[in-house]
Design an enzyme around this catalytic site. Structure first.
Site, PDB file in Angstrom:
ATOM      1  N   ALA A  27      -7.063  15.865  25.459  1.00  0.00           N
ATOM      2  CA  ALA A  27      -7.813  14.850  24.795  1.00  0.00           C
ATOM      3  C   ALA A  27      -8.230  15.116  23.298  1.00  0.00           C
ATOM      4  O   ALA A  27      -9.310  16.225  23.073  1.00  0.00           O
ATOM      5  CB  ALA A  27      -8.670  14.064  25.263  1.00  0.00           C
TER       6      ALA A  27
ATOM      7  N   GLY B 193      23.300 -15.072  -5.130  1.00  0.00           N
ATOM      8  CA  GLY B 193      22.180 -16.353  -5.146  1.00  0.00           C
ATOM      9  C   GLY B 193      21.011 -15.574  -5.590  1.00  0.00           C
ATOM     10  O   GLY B 193      20.879 -14.372  -5.091  1.00  0.00           O
TER      11      GLY B 193
ATOM     12  N   TYR C 191      -0.821  19.833   7.596  1.00  0.00           N
ATOM     13  CA  TYR C 191      -0.692  19.501   6.214  1.00  0.00           C
ATOM     14  C   TYR C 191      -1.916  20.066   5.421  1.00  0.00           C
ATOM     15  O   TYR C 191      -3.271  19.759   5.635  1.00  0.00           O
ATOM     16  CB  TYR C 191      -0.551  18.007   5.912  1.00  0.00           C
ATOM     17  CG  TYR C 191      -0.338  17.616   4.520  1.00  0.00           C
ATOM     18  CD1 TYR C 191       0.834  18.151   3.809  1.00  0.00           C
ATOM     19  CD2 TYR C 191      -0.965  16.630   3.936  1.00  0.00           C
ATOM     20  CE1 TYR C 191       0.907  17.548   2.373  1.00  0.00           C
ATOM     21  CE2 TYR C 191      -0.918  16.103   2.671  1.00  0.00           C
ATOM     22  CZ  TYR C 191       0.178  16.420   2.077  1.00  0.00           C
ATOM     23  OH  TYR C 191       0.299  16.127   0.774  1.00  0.00           O
TER      24      TYR C 191
ATOM     25  N   ARG D 209      13.788 -19.290  -2.851  1.00  0.00           N
ATOM     26  CA  ARG D 209      12.791 -19.734  -1.995  1.00  0.00           C
ATOM     27  C   ARG D 209      11.978 -18.808  -1.118  1.00  0.00           C
ATOM     28  O   ARG D 209      11.126 -18.869  -0.498  1.00  0.00           O
ATOM     29  CB  ARG D 209      13.439 -20.889  -1.075  1.00  0.00           C
ATOM     30  CG  ARG D 209      13.665 -22.182  -1.559  1.00  0.00           C
ATOM     31  CD  ARG D 209      14.751 -22.960  -0.753  1.00  0.00           C
ATOM     32  NE  ARG D 209      14.462 -23.079   0.644  1.00  0.00           N
ATOM     33  CZ  ARG D 209      14.929 -23.552   1.598  1.00  0.00           C
ATOM     34  NH1 ARG D 209      16.166 -24.065   1.251  1.00  0.00           N
ATOM     35  NH2 ARG D 209      14.724 -23.728   2.907  1.00  0.00           N
TER      36      ARG D 209
END
Length: 458
Positions: free
Chosen positions: A373, A20, A380, A24
């Protein structure tokens, strides 16, 4: 054969209808490939089918066939093309060539009905193999609103008297509450001969699969219905229905997690993936989301608003709040990953801590290390990703940047605010920042000059 399958069970094949268009959904993605529990709904269904050890699986494609074919090819399923959508009976008939020479039971399923369990499929097959040898077994359900579903009229023993599509049903037939899910179990020796007799003289001009039931009855054969819960056979034709099916799956998975010994403080806010593994005595606070590929060991605490995908968390670890574990993250026993900490393809050793505002990507952190922290592993360079190694017991000061590839030895200390570009030996102190300069009385002179410049411009 699957351990849950009777040793004497006949060979099994499955036909899954996925032709199908799903207009919708208003999507470029084929309807059956929209995810439920983090996996395309068609693949959820195929996984349940595979647990029954089928000899053959045929997926009937149509619109956007390339998408469906690419999705099922890795699972070894065969595809058959329904070039024109002429009804469910016509769709099933397209699988005849793929099932040539097969002699056994055939399950007929729908790719957009993804929650049907292997247990329900097994019930259908067991009923097909019953002493009365029914020609077909239909899976029925009783929805709260029967709406436009096809109706099943059956006696008290489940023998079908009549099946009729809603468009062709009389008022009395529409008043019946037992509805047809469309799912069936049929012997291969019966299926295609019956399909060959199906016509399209009906309100929609289509070849209806349920017509084989009435054709079998006309030949003096028995057809039967077994029932299941409406939620299990809920179909997806729109985004709203997709959300409903997702909610149904999540509700069941949350209940299973709690039954297995996990605590969910606000169950309705926790979202699992299809393969999430949760141990005992795991505490899950509100608004935790699991992506695929996650394993959580016993005794872990997952604090609120954490997102965990493709990660492994060992016993006793504490995650969050507001933590993100991405694929390849491995958190060791009793380790801590705190608020606004992100890990990707990184290992945090036993008892190590990264409690605040940190990114650990492509990193190995030894046992007992403390990550201050604002620490970042700079993994990268715009072209390649490189590894950062932090030894056991190392202490990384706040706001440090570790430029990979770099290695920090066991017990080493990195001064706060440092940018580390070279390896640091074990037990060494590394300081890599500009020297502080203090100029007494400078601030008032600066403020006066700045104010005078501003006033001059008025």
């Amino acid at each position: 054969m699957d351990v849950n399958s009777p040793a004497s069970a006949p060979p099994l094949a499955a036909i899954i209808l996925a032709a199908g268009k799903g207009t919708r959904m208003k999507s470029d993605l084929h309807k059956v490939l929209h995810p439920v529990a983090g996996r395309p709904m068609l693949l959820n269904l195929l996984t349940n089918v595979e647990s029954l050890a089928p000899e053959r699986v045929v997926v009937v494609t149509g619109a956007a066939r390339e998408q469906v074919e690419a999705a099922v090819a890795p699972l070894g399923a065969t595809t058959a093309l329904q070039a024109e959508q002429l009804g469910t009976g016509h769709a099933v008939a397209q699988a005849e060539t793929a099932l040539a020479g097969f002699d056994g039971a055939v399950l007929i399923l729908y790719g957009d009905v993804p929650l049907v369990s292997a247990a329900t499929m097994r019930r259908m097959l067991d009923r097909l193999a019953g002493d009365d040898a029914p020609a077909t077994v239909v899976l029925g359900f009783r929805p709260a609103d029967p709406a436009a579903y096809g109706r099943i009229i059956a006696d008290a023993d489940g023998r079908i008297v009549k099946m009729v599509e809603y468009k062709d049903a009389s008022p009395d037939e529409r008043a019946q509450t037992l509805c047809n899910s469309g799912l069936m179990a049929v012997r291969s020796a019966d299926l295609f001969p019956l399909l060959a007799k199906v016509g399209n003289d009906n309100a929609a001009g289509e070849y209806y699969l349920p017509d084989i039931v009435m054709l079998a009855i006309a030949e003096g054969r028995t057809s039967v219905v077994i029932e299941t819960d409406a939620a299990e056979v809920a179909g997806v034709n729109s985004r709203a229905e997709l959300a409903t099916v997702e909610a149904t799956w999540q509700q069941a998975r949350r209940a299973a997690a709690m039954a297995d010994g996990a605590t969910l403080i606000a169950p309705e806010t926790v979202w699992f993936a299809h393969d999430t593994v949760i141990g005992r005595d795991v505490m899950i606070e509100p608004n935790v989301v699991f992506g695929p590929g996650t394993t959580i060991a016993d005794g872990v605490t997952l604090r609120a608003f954490s997102h965990i995908e493709g990660a492994t968390v060992a016993r006793g670890a504490i995650i969050g709040p507001y933590a993100r574990l991405r694929p390849g993250a491995v958190v060791g026993e009793d380790a801590h990953v705190g608020n606004f900490v992100e890990m990707k393809k990184a290992v945090l050793g036993k008892g190590a801590k990264a409690n605040h505002l940190t990114y650990l990507g492509d990193a190995e952190v030894g046992a007992g290390a403390n990550i201050g922290a604002g620490t970042i592993t700079c993994n990268y360079d715009g072209y390649n990703k490189s590894l950062t190694r932090i030894g056991a017991g190392a202490f990384i000061g706040s706001n440090a940047s570790l430029v990979a590839p770099v290695s920090i030895g066991d017990g080493a200390l990195i001064a706060a605010g440092s940018v580390i570009t070279a390896d640091v030996p074990a037990d060494a102190l590394a300081v890599a920042r500009g020297r502080q300069e203090t100029r007494d009385g400078w601030a008032p002179r600066f403020r006066a000059a700045a104010k005078a410049k501003k006033d001059a411009g008025k």
